[in-house]
Design a protein around this motif. Structure first.
Motif, PDB file in Angstrom:
ATOM      1  N   ARG A 267       0.816  -1.221   0.000  1.00 49.71           N
ATOM      2  CA  ARG A 267       0.000   0.000   0.000  1.00 49.71           C
ATOM      3  C   ARG A 267       0.848   1.268   0.000  1.00 49.71           C
ATOM      4  O   ARG A 267       0.680   2.139  -0.845  1.00 49.71           O
ATOM      5  N   PHE A 268       1.753   1.395   0.965  1.00 52.03           N
ATOM      6  CA  PHE A 268       2.486   2.638   1.154  1.00 52.03           C
ATOM      7  C   PHE A 268       3.927   2.516   0.677  1.00 52.03           C
ATOM      8  O   PHE A 268       4.479   1.425   0.576  1.00 52.03           O
ATOM      9  N   LEU A 269       4.521   3.677   0.407  1.00 49.73           N
ATOM     10  CA  LEU A 269       5.918   3.739   0.002  1.00 49.73           C
ATOM     11  C   LEU A 269       6.804   3.703   1.247  1.00 49.73           C
ATOM     12  O   LEU A 269       6.543   4.428   2.206  1.00 49.73           O
ATOM     13  N   HIS A 270       7.836   2.872   1.222  1.00 45.68           N
ATOM     14  CA  HIS A 270       8.717   2.717   2.376  1.00 45.68           C
ATOM     15  C   HIS A 270      10.166   2.997   1.965  1.00 45.68           C
ATOM     16  O   HIS A 270      10.989   2.074   1.830  1.00 45.68           O
ATOM     17  N   GLN A 271      10.453   4.283   1.768  1.00 47.36           N
ATOM     18  CA  GLN A 271      11.798   4.693   1.394  1.00 47.36           C
ATOM     19  C   GLN A 271      12.793   4.174   2.426  1.00 47.36           C
ATOM     20  O   GLN A 271      12.546   4.229   3.621  1.00 47.36           O
ATOM     21  N   THR A 272      13.932   3.690   1.926  1.00 42.42           N
ATOM     22  CA  THR A 272      14.941   3.078   2.790  1.00 42.42           C
ATOM     23  C   THR A 272      16.285   3.743   2.539  1.00 42.42           C
ATOM     24  O   THR A 272      16.663   3.968   1.386  1.00 42.42           O
ATOM     25  N   VAL A 348      -1.445  -2.148   8.153  1.00 42.02           N
ATOM     26  CA  VAL A 348      -0.493  -2.893   7.333  1.00 42.02           C
ATOM     27  C   VAL A 348       0.710  -3.388   8.138  1.00 42.02           C
ATOM     28  O   VAL A 348       1.657  -3.938   7.568  1.00 42.02           O
ATOM     29  N   LEU A 349       0.678  -3.203   9.449  1.00 46.04           N
ATOM     30  CA  LEU A 349       1.721  -3.796  10.282  1.00 46.04           C
ATOM     31  C   LEU A 349       1.663  -5.316  10.202  1.00 46.04           C
ATOM     32  O   LEU A 349       0.585  -5.889  10.006  1.00 46.04           O
ATOM     33  N   PRO A 350       2.807  -5.997  10.345  1.00 43.69           N
ATOM     34  CA  PRO A 350       2.778  -7.460  10.320  1.00 43.69           C
ATOM     35  C   PRO A 350       1.828  -8.062  11.349  1.00 43.69           C
ATOM     36  O   PRO A 350       1.276  -9.129  11.136  1.00 43.69           O
ATOM     37  N   HIS A 351       1.619  -7.343  12.472  1.00 47.26           N
ATOM     38  CA  HIS A 351       0.694  -7.837  13.489  1.00 47.26           C
ATOM     39  C   HIS A 351      -0.643  -7.113  13.380  1.00 47.26           C
ATOM     40  O   HIS A 351      -1.277  -6.804  14.375  1.00 47.26           O
ATOM     41  N   ALA A 352      -1.075  -6.802  12.152  1.00 51.21           N
ATOM     42  CA  ALA A 352      -2.346  -6.117  11.941  1.00 51.21           C
ATOM     43  C   ALA A 352      -3.476  -6.883  12.621  1.00 51.21           C
ATOM     44  O   ALA A 352      -3.458  -8.113  12.706  1.00 51.21           O
ATOM     45  N   GLY A 353      -4.470  -6.150  13.057  1.00 54.94           N
ATOM     46  CA  GLY A 353      -5.587  -6.766  13.760  1.00 54.94           C
ATOM     47  C   GLY A 353      -5.641  -6.386  15.216  1.00 54.94           C
ATOM     48  O   GLY A 353      -6.614  -6.646  15.904  1.00 54.94           O
ATOM     49  N   ARG A 354      -4.569  -5.747  15.721  1.00 57.96           N
ATOM     50  CA  ARG A 354      -4.561  -5.269  17.094  1.00 57.96           C
ATOM     51  C   ARG A 354      -5.644  -4.210  17.269  1.00 57.96           C
ATOM     52  O   ARG A 354      -5.977  -3.472  16.352  1.00 57.96           O
ATOM     53  N   ASP A 355      -6.203  -4.131  18.459  1.00 56.13           N
ATOM     54  CA  ASP A 355      -7.262  -3.168  18.747  1.00 56.13           C
ATOM     55  C   ASP A 355      -6.749  -1.747  18.547  1.00 56.13           C
ATOM     56  O   ASP A 355      -5.795  -1.315  19.202  1.00 56.13           O
ATOM     57  N   LEU A 356      -7.387  -1.002  17.626  1.00 53.78           N
ATOM     58  CA  LEU A 356      -6.899   0.316  17.266  1.00 53.78           C
ATOM     59  C   LEU A 356      -7.081   1.323  18.393  1.00 53.78           C
ATOM     60  O   LEU A 356      -6.209   2.175  18.622  1.00 53.78           O
TER      61      LEU A 356
END
Length: 382
Positions: A267-272, A348-356
């Protein structure tokens, strides 16, 4: 949430609502009840700041329609919320399946970006609490770096002149000063503090800078040095975005590469960036595919939660954020009035689904504790 600096400055703390996928007025109002109100109650505070993101369609519905603006303001009041800052960076579609470079369009070479930002300024003037007379809108750092031509630079200069004039006229009309804060970001025309000084100095009293601590970290910039450069150029810092980047000390470590690969999402750009900002690539997957040598540490433009670092061998650039707090609030004067927690990447975090609600409340509580630790006093407002 409001805090008082020793110099008497009121410092506003908010979280940014660009984390929520709402691009209609009904959707924005619904998210206040679903998320912002419960976050306030979980924190146990009488008033919570929200940094509203209003997509183009929402701005179009609100501008010039006092009844709709009043409806939004009543919804804010009903949930114990206040607004003193907008995030005007994304134009629309920030929760599309793929955003990437689209977030930079329309850019400041266009009249669309000028019109949208002036519309946001008028809306914000109508939403401010009665006792607040200055507000901020963060926006993109002019444009993505390519293509950047003399004609593009001339268009930007004309638009910034019109922007400053429009904000000056709005202040005279409403008594509310709305300031626009350009947010340096890796890969853009204004990527670093030095480029902010080069492109934004002397553009107008209502134009300044939004420092994003994640972006500073990715660029391997020291906050104290960045703040000093802006002060020397008489460029005001209208907002700090409290954010942390990903850091990996040894990108050649197979375990580190496996961990990083979980953050390479579409989804998002992750400049490194590697090392001292000398080399970089426009997205994390490109870095992992070999566009960066991996001889020095990497930092990745991926906003991670402030209160909880990723598991080793990854870490967060928390020290850079702490240094930014110190540079802005640790001295005899507060150098900005607005702090916005901006972790827009929860989904989009690897642990997505955590209570916002729980997560954002924890970030705000963590930030509150750091501000109080620097001597700021939290205001108890009923």
């Amino acid at each position: 949430m409001r805090f008082h600096h020793a110099d008497g400055t009121v410092v506003h703390l908010a979280y940014c609502t660009n984390v929520h996928a709402a691009e209609s007025l009904d959707g924005v109002i619904a998210q206040l009840g679903r998320y912002a109100g419960p976050i306030r109650r979980r924190l146990g505070v009488p008033r919570l700041g929200v940094g509203l993101w209003l997509a183009r369609d929402v701005a179009s519905a609100l501008v010039g329609d006092r009844s709709r603006t009043l409806r939004l303001r009543r919804a804010l009041d009903d949930h114990g919320l206040e607004v003193v800052t907008f995030n005007g960076f994304p134009y629309r579609g920030f929760h599309s399946e793929v955003v990437k470079h689209a977030v930079y369009h329309p850019d400041w070479t266009t009249r669309e970006r000028l019109r949208h930002t002036l519309d946001l300024a008028r809306i914000l003037a109508g939403l401010l609490p009665d006792d607040v007379h200055a507000a901020s809108i963060s926006t993109l750092p002019l444009a993505w770096r390519t293509p950047w031509t003399p004609a593009a630079a001339a268009s930007v200069a004309r638009n910034l002149e019109q922007l400053n004039k429009g904000l000056t006229d709005l202040a005279a009309e409403t008594g509310r000063s709305i300031r626009v804060a350009f947010e340096p970001e890796p890969g853009c025309v204004v990527e670093s503090t030095d480029q902010a000084v080069r492109h934004l100095t002397d553009t107008g009293d209502h134009l300044g800078v939004c420092l994003d601590a994640c972006h500073l970290a990715v660029g391997f910039e020291e906050p104290a040095s960045a703040v000093a450069k802006l002060a020397a150029a008489d460029l005001q810092i209208f907002k700090l975005q409290a954010s942390c980047a990903l850091h990996v000390e040894n990108p050649r470590d197979p375990a580190a590469r496996r961990a990083l690969a979980r953050f390479a999402e579409p989804r998002f750009l992750h400049q490194t960036r590697e090392g001292d900002h000398a080399v970089g690539t426009d997205d994390l997957d490109l870095a992992l595919e070999g566009e960066l040598p991996g001889e020095h540490s990497w930092r990745v433009h991926f906003h991670v939660p402030l209160h909880a670092s990723p598991p080793p061998p990854l870490s967060a650039t928390t020290d850079t954020l702490m240094d930014a707090f110190t540079a802005l609030f640790g001295g005899p004067r507060a150098l900005t009035h607005h702090v916005e927690v901006e972790t827009y990447t929860w989904e989009v975090l690897p642990h997505a689904g955590r209570d916002l609600v729980e997560g954002i409340a924890a970030e705000l509580a963590w930030t509150r504790d750091r501000l109080v630790g620097l001597g700021l006093k939290e205001e108890d407002v009923t």
